[in-house]
Design a protein around this motif. Structure first.
Motif, PDB file in Angstrom:
ATOM      1  N   UNK A  26       0.832  -1.200   0.000  1.00  0.00           N
ATOM      2  CA  UNK A  26       0.000   0.000   0.000  1.00  0.00           C
ATOM      3  C   UNK A  26       0.868   1.252   0.000  1.00  0.00           C
ATOM      4  N   UNK A  27       0.417   2.284  -0.736  1.00  0.00           N
ATOM      5  CA  UNK A  27       1.164   3.543  -0.827  1.00  0.00           C
ATOM      6  C   UNK A  27       0.208   4.714  -0.601  1.00  0.00           C
ATOM      7  N   UNK A  28       0.703   5.751   0.049  1.00  0.00           N
ATOM      8  CA  UNK A  28      -0.102   6.932   0.355  1.00  0.00           C
ATOM      9  C   UNK A  28      -0.248   7.778  -0.908  1.00  0.00           C
ATOM     10  N   UNK A  29      -1.467   8.281  -1.133  1.00  0.00           N
ATOM     11  CA  UNK A  29      -1.745   9.121  -2.292  1.00  0.00           C
ATOM     12  C   UNK A  29      -1.574  10.592  -1.941  1.00  0.00           C
ATOM     13  N   UNK A  30      -0.957  11.329  -2.877  1.00  0.00           N
ATOM     14  CA  UNK A  30      -0.736  12.762  -2.696  1.00  0.00           C
ATOM     15  C   UNK A  30      -1.249  13.507  -3.916  1.00  0.00           C
ATOM     16  N   UNK A  31      -1.442  14.810  -3.749  1.00  0.00           N
ATOM     17  CA  UNK A  31      -1.914  15.655  -4.837  1.00  0.00           C
ATOM     18  C   UNK A  31      -0.995  15.537  -6.057  1.00  0.00           C
ATOM     19  N   UNK A  32      -1.614  15.301  -7.226  1.00  0.00           N
ATOM     20  CA  UNK A  32      -0.849  15.229  -8.464  1.00  0.00           C
ATOM     21  C   UNK A  32      -0.271  13.872  -8.794  1.00  0.00           C
TER      22      UNK A  32
END
Length: 400
Positions: A78-84
């Motif tokens: 799992x990976x954290x989502x960020x803007x863009x």
């Protein structure tokens, strides 16, 4: 600050779409029933999963055939989502992540005072007539009333003295320099999970011999079923799992383990071909489901669609979500969109880093006796399969 998450992409018709991620979990795939359905043959039926906790969104792959990429990197956990961020699924589908902050409601505006309006002049209080106050006279009291007041005062004073004497006698004198703090063995330390009280012994002082070696076997089980290389098992649970393992270590189980070691390669390859990279998870679940007898390999093959379904909701890359998946297997109900355990997780879990594990959920009443016991059985059979000779069984260790 809370934020809204949406995905911007070009669909199969060539139109740009923006989809709000308004479900938790939020599944993406080509099959109907996902929150976002994309009719692209290069996508798996259930391809990727987005989950949110405490306003942190994460994406994980659901064992898809072509994989899920985040900013060009293949996801293995799992990976954290960020803007863009750019999510790539299938052969051509790319999605851009948009996070829009939700502004908190502003407090009502309080108008500034108008300097043109002068405050009314303050009025000084009237002076106190000290002479008058010094001439106050007490009312006349009769001798009988004075005697009554004195008697009541004496009774109250005597009662107070008696209470103080009794309290001092009840206390045991302690020398502050000789205080020794003794930890209650039934109470786990602050670094351990809360104690489990439903018919499970939590006394770590009664650990059977060889507990250190057994705990190493448990850690190897975790490595076989997740991407974690270590795991902080509560000491009381290690004792309970080891007791179960000693109970399960029978000649029948030894014969079952020999059979799995001899003819298990085909089943292992079939499980891996279904996108489940940790076949030990299904083998250990099958052993717990069959009580170490019968044909666990056939049971493991039958578990594949159920585990894939649960993996889409809970994930299975790391130890804690994997053990929650094992517990959820024994909770009936659920659909493609949800599972009965998910609302309990969202309600109980405040800090995913410390609360999202089977030990915390059990302590909070989110897991039933049957569900939690299956987790312990799963770990016990896994530890035996990892090192059968530790329990005197003439069987090879299962290597995955």
């Amino acid at each position: 600050m809370p934020s809204e998450l949406s995905l911007i992409f070009t669909d199969e018709t060539g139109q740009e779409r923006q989809v709000a991620v308004n479900a938790n979990p939020f599944t993406i795939g080509r099959q109907d029933g996902n929150e976002l359905v994309i009719k692209d043959s290069s996508l798996s039926r259930r391809h990727a999963l987005i989950t949110s906790f405490n306003d942190v969104a994460q994406i994980s792959d659901c064992g898809s055939q072509n994989g899920t990429y985040l900013n060009g990197k293949l996801l293995t956990s799992a990976a954290v989502l960020k803007q863009g961020d750019v999510i790539s699924i299938g052969e051509t589908c790319k999605m851009r992540v948009q996070l829009r902050a939700i502004a908190a409601a502003s407090p009502p505006h309080k108008p500034a005072p108008n300097p043109s309006k002068a405050s009314p002049p303050s009025v000084a209080p009237p002076p106190v007539n000290n002479a008058a106050s010094s001439n106050l006279e007490l009312p006349n009291l009769s001798p009988a009333l004075i005697a009554t007041i004195a008697t009541v005062a004496i009774v109250l004073l005597a009662g107070t003295l008696i209470g103080v004497v009794m309290w001092k006698k009840s206390k045991v004198p302690v020398n502050n320099q000789d205080i020794v703090f003794v930890e209650n063995p039934a109470t786990p330390s602050a670094t351990e999970a809360p104690s489990i009280t439903n018919n499970i012994s939590t006394n770590p002082t009664s650990a059977p011999a060889g507990s250190d070696q057994f705990e190493k076997s448990l850690v190897q089980v975790i490595r076989n079923i997740s991407n974690d290389s270590s795991y902080p098992f509560p000491s009381a649970m290690v004792v309970e799992i080891q007791r179960k393992a000693q109970q399960f270590a029978t000649p029948t189980l030894a014969a079952t383990l020999r059979s799995i070691a001899t003819r298990g390669d085909e089943t292992i390859n079939q499980i891996k071909a279904q996108g489940l990279k940790k076949p030990a998870l299904l083998v250990y679940m099958a052993l717990a489901e069959t009580n170490g007898s019968g044909d666990p390999l056939a049971t493991a093959r039958q578990l594949v669609p159920e585990v894939q379904f649960l993996r889409g909701h809970f994930g299975s890359e790391f130890a804690d979500p994997t053990l929650i998946l094992v517990a959820a297997y024994k909770i009936p109900g659920g659909s493609k969109r949800s599972h009965p355990l998910l609302p309990r997780l969202n309600q109980i879990v405040k800090n995913p880093q410390t609360d999202r594990n089977v030990w915390f959920l059990r302590d909070k009443g989110a897991l039933s006796d049957a569900s939690f016991d299956f987790v312990l059985r799963f770990l016990a059979y896994g530890a035996i399969a990892q090192n059968p000779r530790q329990f005197g069984l003439d069987a090879p260790a299962l290597v995955f």
